[in-house]
Design an enzyme around this catalytic site. Structure first.
Site, PDB file in Angstrom:
ATOM      1  CD  GLU A 195      -7.332  -4.184 -12.093  1.00  0.00           C
ATOM      2  OE1 GLU A 195      -6.913  -4.269 -10.925  1.00  0.00           O
ATOM      3  OE2 GLU A 195      -7.562  -3.089 -12.651  1.00  0.00           O
ATOM      4  CE  LYS A 200      -9.942   4.309  -2.881  1.00  0.00           C
ATOM      5  NZ  LYS A 200      -9.635   2.885  -2.992  1.00  0.00           N
ATOM      6  N   GLY A 259     -11.165  -4.227  -6.653  1.00  0.00           N
ATOM      7  CA  GLY A 259     -11.321  -2.890  -6.105  1.00  0.00           C
ATOM      8  C   GLY A 259     -11.586  -1.870  -7.196  1.00  0.00           C
ATOM      9  CE  LYS A 279     -10.824  -2.768 -11.704  1.00  0.00           C
ATOM     10  NZ  LYS A 279     -10.067  -2.729 -10.421  1.00  0.00           N
TER      11      LYS A 279
END
Length: 261
Positions: free
Chosen positions: A111, A129, A90, A102
């Site tokens: 990540e 987003k 995501g 992020k």
């Protein structure tokens, strides 16, 4: 338990369900962290259980690893995998160039390592987003515990010369204690409001002693899958320069297991 999904959860679900279709038998797949990524893990687990999909997953956090095992996905380390076919994760924000912020879930270091060790990174997100300029969402910076106040002061001083609208920062907390990442570090959230030069800021932050990594993902994402509550998804591929709109079936989504991730 089963619950009726909210519009935002339906949007997350359809983006995750569509992105899961990129995963093929035998792949080594990076599994992201956060609420939208949790939907992806569940969708992949369903394919493993019902369709015999064989994949090996590299989670980006301890909680993703637990969920992946719970739904039947084989979990391995990045050292075991060496390199990944695909990472799906995501994002807290993304812009038209598919640059990202992020780290809202605190897993930005793992990540970024996993995403950059992949042939392709796909981001799954709801339409809210997308932003014109990154920065409304606080930018996470992972720092070592030693001398973190000094590191924070150096960051704020450096921001004076950066093209950003805000320059304040806060230590991320977990109740009355500092939040600690899976790697044992702290996170300082930068409240910048708008970032004009993401590439420059990412490079400058990572040159500072005490900074481990920052939450700007620049030139890493290849595809974004944007979900809407009515089942519409938009798939943007920045390398191919294509935009595809599709309709996903969400008829049974209200009966999916929800654990509040």
């Amino acid at each position: 338990m089963t619950v009726e999904l909210s519009p935002i959860d339906r949007a997350k679900f359809v983006s995750a369900k569509r992105a899961a279709e990129f995963v093929e038998d035998g792949m080594r797949v990076g599994l992201g962290t956060g609420s939208t990524a949790a939907w992806l893990v569940r969708c992949l687990g369903e394919r493993v259980r019902d369709n015999g999909l064989r994949i090996r997953g590299v989670p980006t956090s301890a909680r993703t690893a637990k969920l992946a095992r719970d739904v039947g996905i084989e979990v391995i380390t990045l050292d075991d995998a060496r390199w990944l076919d695909l990472t799906i994760d995501g994002a807290d924000e993304f812009d038209q160039e598919l640059n990202l912020i992020k780290g809202g879930g605190g897993a930005l270091l793992q990540e970024k390592i996993v995403a950059t060790a992949s042939d392709q990174m796909i981001v799954i997100a709801d339409a809210a987003k997308e932003v014109e300029s990154l920065g409304a969402f606080p930018l996470p910076v992972e720092v070592i515990k030693f001398g973190w106040r000094t590191t924070q002061a150096l960051i704020e001083e450096t921001l004076i010369s950066m093209d950003v609208m805000g320059r304040t920062s806060t230590l991320r907390m977990n109740g009355d204690q500092p939040y600690v990442t899976d790697e044992g570090n702290y996170i300082i959230d930068l409240h910048l409001n708008r970032i004009e030069n993401t590439r420059q800021l990412a490079l400058v932050l990572n040159q500072m002693p005490g900074v481990v990594e920052n939450g700007l993902f620049v030139d890493i994402c290849d595809v974004v899958v944007i979900g809407n509550s009515d089942g519409r998804v938009e798939v943007r591929d920045i390398n191919e320069g294509t935009v595809r709109e599709e309709q996903m079936d969400v008829g049974d989504s209200d009966n999916l297991f929800v654990d509040g991730d």
